[in-house]
Design a protein around this motif. Structure first.
Motif, PDB file in Angstrom:
ATOM      1  N   GLU A  18       0.771  -1.226  -0.056  1.00  0.00           N
ATOM      2  CA  GLU A  18      -0.022   0.012  -0.088  1.00  0.00           C
ATOM      3  C   GLU A  18       0.837   1.307   0.012  1.00  0.00           C
ATOM      4  O   GLU A  18       0.464   2.493  -0.661  1.00  0.00           O
ATOM      5  CB  GLU A  18      -0.940  -0.236   1.274  1.00  0.00           C
ATOM      6  N   ARG A  19       2.269   1.151   0.998  1.00  0.00           N
ATOM      7  CA  ARG A  19       2.639   2.397   0.685  1.00  0.00           C
ATOM      8  C   ARG A  19       3.385   2.681  -0.752  1.00  0.00           C
ATOM      9  O   ARG A  19       3.809   3.711  -0.975  1.00  0.00           O
ATOM     10  CB  ARG A  19       4.006   2.114   2.079  1.00  0.00           C
ATOM     11  N   PHE A  20       3.986   1.369  -1.105  1.00  0.00           N
ATOM     12  CA  PHE A  20       4.402   1.712  -2.514  1.00  0.00           C
ATOM     13  C   PHE A  20       3.529   2.047  -3.539  1.00  0.00           C
ATOM     14  O   PHE A  20       3.873   3.118  -4.328  1.00  0.00           O
ATOM     15  CB  PHE A  20       4.810   0.303  -2.898  1.00  0.00           C
ATOM     16  N   GLU A  21       2.173   1.779  -3.485  1.00  0.00           N
ATOM     17  CA  GLU A  21       1.225   2.284  -4.205  1.00  0.00           C
ATOM     18  C   GLU A  21       0.816   3.657  -3.995  1.00  0.00           C
ATOM     19  O   GLU A  21       0.726   4.453  -5.018  1.00  0.00           O
ATOM     20  CB  GLU A  21       0.086   1.489  -4.272  1.00  0.00           C
ATOM     21  N   GLN A  22       0.954   3.997  -2.993  1.00  0.00           N
ATOM     22  CA  GLN A  22       0.767   5.606  -2.549  1.00  0.00           C
ATOM     23  C   GLN A  22       2.133   6.451  -2.917  1.00  0.00           C
ATOM     24  O   GLN A  22       1.722   7.509  -3.456  1.00  0.00           O
ATOM     25  CB  GLN A  22       0.570   5.734  -1.088  1.00  0.00           C
ATOM     26  N   MET A  23       3.024   5.792  -2.926  1.00  0.00           N
ATOM     27  CA  MET A  23       4.364   6.598  -3.244  1.00  0.00           C
ATOM     28  C   MET A  23       4.196   6.765  -4.863  1.00  0.00           C
ATOM     29  O   MET A  23       4.590   7.744  -5.335  1.00  0.00           O
ATOM     30  CB  MET A  23       5.608   5.677  -2.850  1.00  0.00           C
ATOM     31  N   LEU A  24       3.726   5.476  -5.553  1.00  0.00           N
ATOM     32  CA  LEU A  24       3.655   5.739  -6.998  1.00  0.00           C
ATOM     33  C   LEU A  24       2.631   6.694  -7.446  1.00  0.00           C
ATOM     34  O   LEU A  24       3.015   7.458  -8.351  1.00  0.00           O
ATOM     35  CB  LEU A  24       3.361   4.266  -7.716  1.00  0.00           C
ATOM     36  N   LYS A  25       1.609   6.571  -6.708  1.00  0.00           N
ATOM     37  CA  LYS A  25       0.357   7.549  -7.203  1.00  0.00           C
ATOM     38  C   LYS A  25       1.057   8.993  -6.797  1.00  0.00           C
ATOM     39  O   LYS A  25       0.871  10.015  -7.691  1.00  0.00           O
ATOM     40  CB  LYS A  25      -0.645   7.579  -6.198  1.00  0.00           C
ATOM     41  N   LYS A  26       1.753   9.438  -5.828  1.00  0.00           N
ATOM     42  CA  LYS A  26       2.384  10.860  -5.537  1.00  0.00           C
ATOM     43  C   LYS A  26       3.341  10.954  -6.531  1.00  0.00           C
ATOM     44  O   LYS A  26       3.377  12.024  -7.228  1.00  0.00           O
ATOM     45  CB  LYS A  26       3.050  10.674  -4.165  1.00  0.00           C
ATOM     46  N   GLU A  27       4.145  10.071  -7.049  1.00  0.00           N
ATOM     47  CA  GLU A  27       5.076  10.267  -8.035  1.00  0.00           C
ATOM     48  C   GLU A  27       4.625  10.595  -9.490  1.00  0.00           C
ATOM     49  O   GLU A  27       5.099  11.660 -10.243  1.00  0.00           O
ATOM     50  CB  GLU A  27       6.106   9.097  -8.357  1.00  0.00           C
ATOM     51  N   GLU A  28       3.440   9.792  -9.584  1.00  0.00           N
ATOM     52  CA  GLU A  28       2.645  10.013 -10.925  1.00  0.00           C
ATOM     53  C   GLU A  28       2.037  11.742 -10.908  1.00  0.00           C
ATOM     54  O   GLU A  28       2.139  12.244 -12.172  1.00  0.00           O
ATOM     55  CB  GLU A  28       1.636   8.892 -11.060  1.00  0.00           C
ATOM     56  N   LEU A  29       1.581  11.745  -9.881  1.00  0.00           N
ATOM     57  CA  LEU A  29       0.977  13.399  -9.701  1.00  0.00           C
ATOM     58  C   LEU A  29       2.145  14.340  -9.888  1.00  0.00           C
ATOM     59  O   LEU A  29       1.981  15.330 -10.575  1.00  0.00           O
ATOM     60  CB  LEU A  29       0.134  13.463  -8.384  1.00  0.00           C
ATOM     61  N   ARG A  30       3.322  13.860  -9.329  1.00  0.00           N
ATOM     62  CA  ARG A  30       4.207  15.169  -9.463  1.00  0.00           C
ATOM     63  C   ARG A  30       4.587  15.339 -10.913  1.00  0.00           C
ATOM     64  O   ARG A  30       4.952  16.250 -11.597  1.00  0.00           O
ATOM     65  CB  ARG A  30       5.583  14.495  -8.612  1.00  0.00           C
TER      66      ARG A  30
END
Length: 156
Positions: free
Chosen positions: A32-44
């Motif tokens: 879940e943390r990895f998925e959240q990190m990926l989503k944040k990176e995609e948004l950035r």
């Protein structure tokens, strides 16, 4: 007794569901943390892409203005006033800016006059910066952004 046990079970389920939701909110797995990190990176990355697209549009607009100015300036069919007006307007704006800076440095303004003059100087400073960028090119930072945009366009 049936109604009380039914209400108790219902209340118990509500409390348990609430606790479960709270625990789920604060306790996350590595996945879940990895998925959240990926989503944040995609948004950035999307935000960076939008910034680059805005910068590209700005640079294209500036280039278009320069090309139009060059066409009018070198055209045999354009009236003389159309050829010299942008340069005269730019010269007058820059001159006015420097005169106001000099006059303001002498301390001739007081009270509300001072606030108005500071505002006008801010506007004129911005316009003067744009004039110099138009005639002499933009800053090194913009050149770097232009190179980045070119690289991104070749990858697309």
């Amino acid at each position: 007794m049936g109604i009380f046990s039914f209400l108790g079970n219902l209340a118990g389920k509500g409390i348990l569901d609430g606790v479960k939701d709270i625990v789920d909110e604060f306790v996350t797995t590595d996945k879940e943390r990895f998925e959240q990190m990926l989503k944040k990176e995609e948004l950035r990355l999307k935000e960076e892409q939008l910034k680059l697209e805005r910068e590209k549009a700005y640079l294209q607009d500036t280039q278009s203005a320069r090309e139009t100015y060059a066409k009018v300036s070198t055209s045999d069919k354009a009236p003389f006033i159309n050829k010299i007006f942008p340069s005269i307007l730019a010269l007058l704006t820059v001159t006015l800016t420097f005169i106001l800076f000099f006059y303001f440095a002498k301390g001739k303004f007081t009270g509300s006059q001072k606030d108005i003059v500071i505002y006008i100087l801010g506007v004129l400073s911005t316009i003067t910066t744009q004039i110099f960028a138009f005639y002499y090119g933009s800053s090194a930072g913009s050149k770097e952004k232009t190179e980045i945009l070119k690289k991104l366009n070749t990858k697309s």
